[in-house]
Write a protein that holds these residues in place. Sequence first.
Motif: not given
Lengths: 427, 293
Positions: A325-329, A381-392
Amino acid sequence: MSQGPVVISVEDLGKSYRLGAIGSGTIADELRRGWARLRGRPDPDAPVGTASPGRAQGRTFHALGGVSFQLREGEVLGIIGRNGAGKSTLLKLLSRITTPTRGHIRMKGRVASLLEVGTGFHPDLTGRENIHLNGAILGMDRREIAAKLDEIIAFSGIEHHIDTPVKRYSSGMKVRLGFAVAAHLEPEILIVDEVLAVGDAEFQRKCLGKMKDVSSSGRTILFVSHNMTAVLSLCTRVVWIDAGRVAADGPPEEVVAAYLGSYAQGGDEVAWPPGEGPGTDLVRLTHAAVLPQDPGAPLTMRSPFSIRIGLENIGIKDGDLNIGLRVMNDHDLVLFASTQADAGTDRPPVPHGRFEVECRIPGDLMNEGSYHVVITAFRGARLHFITERVLSFTVHAGERRGAWFGRQAGLVRPRLHWNSVPMDPAP
Amino acid sequence: MSATPDATSAAPDGGFTTVIGPRRSLLAIDLAELWRYRDLVLLLTRRDIVTVYAQTVLGPLWVVLQPLITTFTFALVFGKAAGLAPPGMPGPLFYMSGLVPWFFFSSQVTKTSRTLTGGAHVMTKVYFPRLVMPISTTLSNGFTFLVQLAALAVMVAGYVLAGGLAWSPGPQLLGLPLLVLLMGALGLGTGILISAATTKYRDLSFLVGFGVQLLMYASPVILPLSRLQKFPTLLRVFELNPMTAVIEAFRAMLFGGAVPWGGLTYSAAVTAVMLLVGVMTFNKVERSFADIV
C-alpha cells in the motif's frame, strides 16, 4: 455551565437561498436564463454541486434549517462542523452581514465580530489613520479610539512605522496592526471566526491569550473553528452544526468526540461486488478498510491503526503475490509505501480464493491531516497492478504538544526522544 | 433596534438590545443607529478626500483644474469655434457655473453607485449601517463641490474687478444652500438605486459613467434653454432632465435672473421619488447582497 443571564438567544434560525435565482451576472445572462426557462431547459447558470440532496428542496437550498440555542454570560461557545455544514452562514447571521429567512437572534449588549483582522485598511493611509478607521468600522467611537490609541500602537509593536502608509507594511505588520485594534474592542459579546488559521505562532498565541482574557473577564465568546485542539482548550461548551442543524450541544469533550466519531466512519471502508473490484483477472480486491485500534474511535496522531485489504485470488497458481500500500497526503505526495515483503522474505504463498491481509501502522507517526491509500500488488519484481485511491481517512490532532494549537509542520509527526545534558559543572 | 451598550435597562424584549429577524420594513432607516456611526461617516469622508489624490504631483489642485480645463475647452469649442456663445454673460463664467453643479451631481451618481460592489470586501466582513457608505461619499463630494464653488467665486470676482461683469445677485442667492441639498439628494437617490441594481446587473456599472456623460448634453451646461426655443422637441427632452432646472436655478441664483420655480418643483419631485425608491431598493438588496457578491 454558566448560570449568568442569557445574552444570546437563537430561535429557530433559518437561512435559505433560492437556487439559480441568484442573479449575479449580466443582463445577457439573465435573458439567457429566461430563454432557457421558457423552453423548459435547465438553468444554464445554476450552481453546480452546492446542494446536498437532503437540503435542496425544489429550488431552495436550506443553508441553515432551524437552529436554536441559548448562550449565557461568560460562556465560551465553540461552533464546529464540516465545511458546508452551515457554520459560516450562522456566523454571518450572528454578525449581521446577512439576514435570516426565518427565526430570530436576540443579543444583549455590544457585539463585536471578528471575521477578519484589518477590515477596511486603506493602503494610502498611515498606520495611525488606519487605526482610527478600522476602529470606527468595528464600532468604536472616536473618543474610545483616541483613549486607547497609545495602547493599540504599543500592542501592535510597530511604533516606528506608525506614520508610514500601510501599503509599505509587510503582510505580517498589517495583521499585527489589525489585531491590535481588534484586541482593544470591549464588547460584551465577541464573535470570532477561525482567525487562528492565519498568522504565525506568535500571532496565534497573542490571539488565544486575548480570547482567554476576554472570557475570564466574564464576557461571552462565540468561536467558530475547525481546530479541535483550540476548541477543547478554550471553550466551555460546543455546538456541532451538521447539515444546517444542531447535531449536538454540550460539554466540549463529548461533542468533539461525537463529531470526530462521525468523521471516522466517513469513507474508511469500501467493498466491491464480486468481480468488480480493482485488480486483474488473476487477482482482485474485494474490500478494504481503515480500522482504528479502538473500533469506532476517531483517528488521532497518537493512535495506532490498521489497514485491512480483502482480495480474491482467481488465477495465481505459483503463489507469488506481494501486496502493498501507499499512504499519500492531500497533495498526492507518498508519505510511505510498504509491502508484505517488509515482514521478511519467508512470506507464505498466497492462498487460493478469498483472503485478507492487514498492515498495522503505529501511533505517533502520522501528522494531522487527510490521507488516502492506494493498493499495490507485485509479482516477482514487477508491478502487477496499482489501484486508484481506494480509502481515505483523516488524522486529528487529539492533543496539544507545546504551546502551538495549529498543525505542526512536517509530513509525519513521530514522537522522538529528547535528551538534555548540562555541560557546565553545577555551581 | 440595535446594539447599544447602555440601553439594556430600558430595552423591551427581555432586555435584549439587538434583535435580528427576517422581516424589516423597506423604509426602516435606523436614524439613531446612523447617528451612532457618525464618527465612521466622518472618517470615511476624510479617507475619500485624503486618498484620492495620494501620490499625485498636483494633489488637490486637480479638484479645481478639472472644471477649469473643461470650462476652457467648452469656451473654445462651443463658444468660439461652433459659435454657440451664451448670451448675456462671459462664456467661461457660463460654462463654469454649469459645470460646477453638474460635476457635483455626476460624481454623486457615479461614486455612490459603486457603494455596494466597491465596498463588498468590507461589507461581507463586518456590520455597520450600510447607508454610512453613500452618506460619506456624499459628504466628500460635497467637499469637492465647495472647493470648486470657491474657484467659481474667484472667477466671478476676477471678472467683476476687471470690469467684465456687472454682478448684482438678488435675494435668491440665499436659496443656494437648499439648491445644493437638492442636487446632492438627487445624485444620492439615483446613485444608490443604481448601486442596488448593479449587484444584480453588472452591465449597469458600464452604463452609468457613459449615461451620465450623455445626460450632460441634455442639460443647460453648454446650451442655455433660451437658445432652444426654436426646437420644442429638444426643449422637452431638456426639461425632462431633473438637473436642467437645477442648473438654470443655480445660474439665476448666482448671477441674478428668474429662478425656474416650475422646473424646480419637478426636480424636487423627481428627487423625492428617487430617494424613496433608492433607499427602499438599497435596503432590500443590502440585506442579502452578501450572499450574492
